[in-house]
Design an enzyme around this catalytic site. Structure first.
Site, short mmCIF file in Angstrom:
data_model
loop_
_atom_site.label_atom_id
_atom_site.label_comp_id
_atom_site.label_asym_id
_atom_site.label_seq_id
_atom_site.Cartn_x
_atom_site.Cartn_y
_atom_site.Cartn_z
N CYS A 126 9.31 47.43 14.51
CA CYS A 126 9.48 46.55 13.36
C CYS A 126 8.13 45.99 12.89
CB CYS A 126 10.42 45.40 13.72
SG CYS A 126 10.72 44.30 12.34
N ASP A 141 1.91 10.35 3.79
CA ASP A 141 2.36 11.02 5.01
C ASP A 141 1.28 12.01 5.44
OD1 ASP A 141 3.98 11.55 7.09
OD2 ASP A 141 5.31 12.91 5.98
N GLU A 191 0.85 -1.20 0.00
CA GLU A 191 0.00 0.00 0.00
C GLU A 191 0.88 1.24 0.00
OE1 GLU A 191 -2.11 -0.36 3.67
OE2 GLU A 191 -3.15 -2.18 3.06
N LYS A 227 10.82 2.89 2.91
CA LYS A 227 10.80 4.32 2.61
C LYS A 227 11.52 4.63 1.30
CE LYS A 227 9.34 6.88 5.78
NZ LYS A 227 9.86 7.08 7.11
N CYS A 263 17.97 44.99 10.01
CA CYS A 263 16.76 44.23 9.74
C CYS A 263 16.14 44.71 8.43
CB CYS A 263 15.79 44.43 10.90
SG CYS A 263 14.11 43.86 10.54
N CYS A 307 16.37 41.03 15.10
CA CYS A 307 16.12 42.46 14.93
C CYS A 307 15.94 43.07 16.30
CB CYS A 307 14.86 42.63 14.08
SG CYS A 307 14.19 44.29 14.17
N CYS A 318 12.73 46.75 9.03
CA CYS A 318 12.61 48.07 9.69
C CYS A 318 13.91 48.85 9.73
CB CYS A 318 12.04 47.91 11.10
SG CYS A 318 13.21 47.20 12.26
N LYS A 328 2.38 4.57 1.07
CA LYS A 328 2.38 5.15 2.42
C LYS A 328 2.25 6.67 2.32
CE LYS A 328 4.93 5.08 6.78
NZ LYS A 328 5.08 6.52 7.00
N TYR A 366 -7.10 1.71 5.95
CA TYR A 366 -6.15 0.63 5.66
C TYR A 366 -5.94 -0.38 6.78
CZ TYR A 366 -3.11 4.13 7.91
OH TYR A 366 -2.58 5.04 8.76
S1 IVH Z 1 -0.54 0.49 8.98
C1 IVH Z 1 0.28 -1.66 12.85
N1 IVH Z 1 -0.86 1.34 6.53
O1 IVH Z 1 2.46 5.23 8.66
C2 IVH Z 1 0.16 -0.96 11.54
N2 IVH Z 1 0.11 2.83 8.11
O2 IVH Z 1 4.86 4.50 10.15
C3 IVH Z 1 0.02 0.49 11.66
N3 IVH Z 1 0.60 5.05 7.19
O3 IVH Z 1 1.17 5.75 11.88
C4 IVH Z 1 -0.07 1.30 10.46
N4 IVH Z 1 -0.11 4.65 5.15
O4 IVH Z 1 0.13 7.09 9.93
C5 IVH Z 1 -0.42 1.64 7.76
N5 IVH Z 1 -1.23 1.97 4.34
C6 IVH Z 1 -0.80 2.25 5.55
C7 IVH Z 1 -0.29 3.52 5.86
C8 IVH Z 1 0.17 3.77 7.16
C9 IVH Z 1 0.41 5.55 5.97
C10 IVH Z 1 1.20 5.78 8.32
C11 IVH Z 1 0.39 5.73 9.59
C12 IVH Z 1 1.28 5.12 10.63
C13 IVH Z 1 2.64 5.31 10.05
C14 IVH Z 1 3.57 4.23 10.53
#
Ligand code: IVH
Length: 694
Positions: free
Chosen positions: A447, A129, A125, A329, A423, A441, A426, A127, A241
């Site tokens: 300012c 952020d 899946e 990552k 600065c 400053c 000002c 990931k 998820y």
């Molecule tokens: S599963 C025990 N699935 O990544 C499993 N996390 O580094 C817990 N995140 O806190 C998380 N996409 O905020 C899971 N498809 C995904 C995700 C995901 C983003 C984030 C989530 C988690 C963090 C963990």
């Protein structure tokens, strides 16, 4: 903040701990609340480590508000109810390459007693952020939504989550008695950029808003709004998820089937989620990396979860992460471009931060023109010069960082960058105190970059306490140009008609406000001094100054005289018990700025601070200058000083011809001899107590 911790004296250690606490707190605010880091992560970590090392050597000096006592960036508890998760919300271990991932698969096989080449099925899946949340459904009805918090307990943000269109209010039958659905709340790149631009424009117009650095901060800020109507204006989205608590049974044996059920229930599940094997995972990783820049949302990797739920259950957890899942990552997105200018931005607290202006370049699907350079030391470390070709990188944040200079492409004649001494907002002096990384400053009162923040401080509960002049009203008065300096507040009566013409500003409101302002035309001197917002002059130091100088006129005259290094006034200022040279320095810098003086005098034409109580003016200590030396037996020197001040004395640190009494305790040093030589009366502790009636 350098030198070995081993060689610090106790006094040096105490001073440094105080300095570090202040620097770390300021950095935390810059980073977490203003989303505008002023120092690099490396510097910040170094400060925390040094703080810890000094505390380890001098445990008795650990401050009440030491940074070691608080988790970094712990958000202040807002007005949300706590929400305990049925099953804790955990995190994931990270891997960064195919070898790490192979190790992860091998660990799973070993744990389960499988052959080295046994097939392993995963769901992959993207990931995102964003911000993880937990959605509780009872009897199929959405009853509560919570942030992750510390994993065990988050904040109840149900009302705000209900503004997300894609969040199912009810689950179609059959549903379990209770289930926690976990997912990620996020913003698309385009929505984030539009929101960021709106916030930046509001800020430039004088509104007190946060400009988020990345979609994650924007999503977090949006979910933590007190007013759900505000959250509703932010185009938040949701991907589901994972599962938390469950009461009842579900007809699913694999994670893939669970994702299909979520989809059937009406949740958005990331369409790029896909079944892979331990062997094909690297191909998925590479394919998604290639797609990354073109995706509508930011992703920072891929989450791989073992598909078979019964195997997940056997594997369980180590620490705070599952054995059956991992986050692989991506490397930070990088690009190369040419730096055309180094601009200086002035923050709301007067901090000057440099930023790079570059030829626009696409980094991971976002067009960027600016990069943060953190501070002067960072520029020196990178040796970045105008015209340089630079490698920049985006690590989650939309504002990238400069990673390195491509020296081979440096244009001829490029010269090292020098920090400004004034600065840009000002024109006041910009000063970088020794031992600090941030240049500031000194034009506090005038300012424009700092003005609104200063005004809010000036009117606050603990300063001038002007009823009706909170942040919101000041923001408006500032934006409309009616109030730009503290003195303007006291001339607001001239604009009564304008105020009455504003929506929602009736006669009663306006006249109450004007009356509240008039009621503060004779503030206690100590409140007034604190209200000026001079750096390091907090409540306590303002009190010390007010007690020492008694009136605004006397303080002003003394501060002007103290501008001369070595002057008697400077010595006297530095020797006030509790003030010390660093604070004296800040005061002198404030007064070195003619524009500050003009603003102060402008203010003094409008209001007359009430002279500080001089204590018991009739007692033997009234008006006398007292110095304490050696250790007293029944009280500390600070306590004795406070008693003397209450009785109207001035407490100084060093003996001079102006000293009236020197009070000596045990193990006194050279001061007694000096006092005798100068003809100063020397008292022992008992004699002082008798005089003070203590
Ligand atoms: S599963 C025990 N699935 O990544 C499993 N996390 O580094 C817990 N995140 O806190 C998380 N996409 O905020 C899971 N498809 C995904 C995700 C995901 C983003 C984030 C989530 C988690 C963090 C963990």
């Amino acid at each position: 903040m350098s030198g070995s911790v081993e060689s610090l004296t106790e006094a040096e250690a105490a001073a440094e701990l105080a300095r570090l606490a202040e620097a770390i707190a300021a950095a935390d605010i810059a980073y977490h609340q203003n989303d505008a880091p002023e120092v690099t992560d490396a510097e910040y970590d170094a400060w925390r480590q040094r703080n810890a090392a000094i505390e380890a050597r001098f445990p008795h000096l650990i401050l009440q508000d030491s940074p070691s006592r608080a988790a970094p960036g712990a958000a202040p508890a807002a007005g949300f109810a706590k929400a305990r998760h049925g099953v804790p919300m955990l995190s994931l271990d990270n891997v960064f390459g195919p070898e790490d991932f192979a190790d992860f698969s091998a660990r799973i096989r070993r744990f389960l007693g499988l052959a080295e080449d046994a097939p392993l099925g995963f769901m992959a899946e993207p990931k995102i952020d964003g911000l993880s949340i937990s959605l509780t459904y009872e009897q199929g009805v959405f009853t509560r939504g919570a942030t992750r918090g510390d994993g065990a307990e988050g904040e109840d943000v149900t009302a705000n989550l209900l503004t997300i269109a894609g969040l199912p209010r009810r689950l179609p039958a059959p549903f379990p008695a209770l289930i926690e659905v976990r997912g990620e709340v996020y913003l698309d790149k385009a929505d984030f950029l539009a929101f960021q631009a709106t916030q930046a424009a509001l800020l430039a117009g004088g509104r007190r808003v946060v400009v988020p650095a990345n979609p994650r901060n924007a999503a977090a800020g949006s979910l933590r709004q007190k007013d759900p109507a505000v959250t509703a204006t932010r185009p938040l989205k949701l991907f589901a998820y994972a599962m938390g608590a469950l009461e009842g049974a579900l007809p699913v044996a694999t994670h893939g089937a669970w994702l299909a059920l979520l989809t059937a229930w009406g949740f958005a599940v990331n369409p790029r989620s896909q079944a892979v094997t331990a062997e094909t995972a690297p191909d998925y990783q590479a394919a998604l990396a290639a797609e990354r820049a073109g995706l509508p949302y930011d992703i920072d990797g891929v989450v791989y979860k073992l598909d078979d739920l019964s195997l997940q259950a056997r594997l369980g957890f180590v620490g705070r992460a599952p054995r059956w899942a991992v986050a692989w990552k991506f490397p930070a997105e990088q690009a190369t471009t040419v730096l055309t200018e180094i601009q200086i931005q002035v923050g709301r607290t007067g901090a000057l931060t440099p930023r790079a202006v570059m030829e626009p370049v696409n980094v991971g699907g976002v067009l960027v023109r600016h990069a943060t350079l953190h501070n002067e030391d960072e520029i020196a470390r990178l040796d970045v010069r105008i015209g340089d070709t630079v490698v920049i990188q985006r690590a989650g944040d939309v504002i990238p960082q400069v990673v390195e200079v491509v020296l081979a492409k440096r244009p001829e004649g490029a010269t090292p960058w020098t920090p400004p001494t004034t600065c840009p907002a000002c024109g006041s002096h910009a000063i970088r105190p020794p031992d600090e990384v941030v240049r500031r400053c000194t034009g506090g009162l005038i300012c424009p970059a700092q003005a609104l923040e200063r005004l809010i401080h000036f009117c606050g509960r603990r300063t001038m306490d002007i009823e009706g002049l909170g942040a919101e009203n000041l923001e408006r008065l500032f934006a409309e140009g009616l109030v730009r300096t503290p003195a303007d507040i006291f001339r607001l009566g001239r604009h009564r008609d304008t105020l009455l013409s504003w929506d929602g500003w009736g006669e009663r409101k306006v006249d109450n406000l004007l009356a509240a302002i008039d009621a503060r035309r004779a503030p206690p001197l100590e409140r007034f001094l604190f209200a000026l917002g001079i750096r390091r002059i907090g409540e306590q130091n303002a009190k010390l100054l007010a007690r020492h100088y008694h009136s605004l006129a006397e303080w002003r005259a003394a501060m002007i005289a103290a501008r001369i290094i070595g002057s008697e006034a400077r010595e006297a200022l530095g020797s006030i018990q509790g003030i010390g040279p660093a604070i004296a320095e800040e005061l002198v810098e404030f007064f070195a700025e003619d524009q500050n003086l003009a603003a102060l005098d402008d203010l003094a034409r409008e209001i007359t601070p009430a002279a500080a109580e001089a204590g018991d003016a009739s007692g033997a200590l009234a008006g006398k200058t007292v110095v304490f030396t050696g250790s007293l037996s029944g009280m500390t020197r600070d306590e004795a000083g406070a008693i003397a001040e209450r009785l109207g004395a001035k407490v100084a640190k060093s003996v001079s011809a102006k000293t009236h009494y020197l009070v000596v305790g045990a193990d006194a040093g050279s001061k007694a001899a000096k006092a005798t030589a100068l003809g100063v009366t020397v008292l022992d502790e008992a004699a002082f107590r008798a005089l003070a009636g203590a």
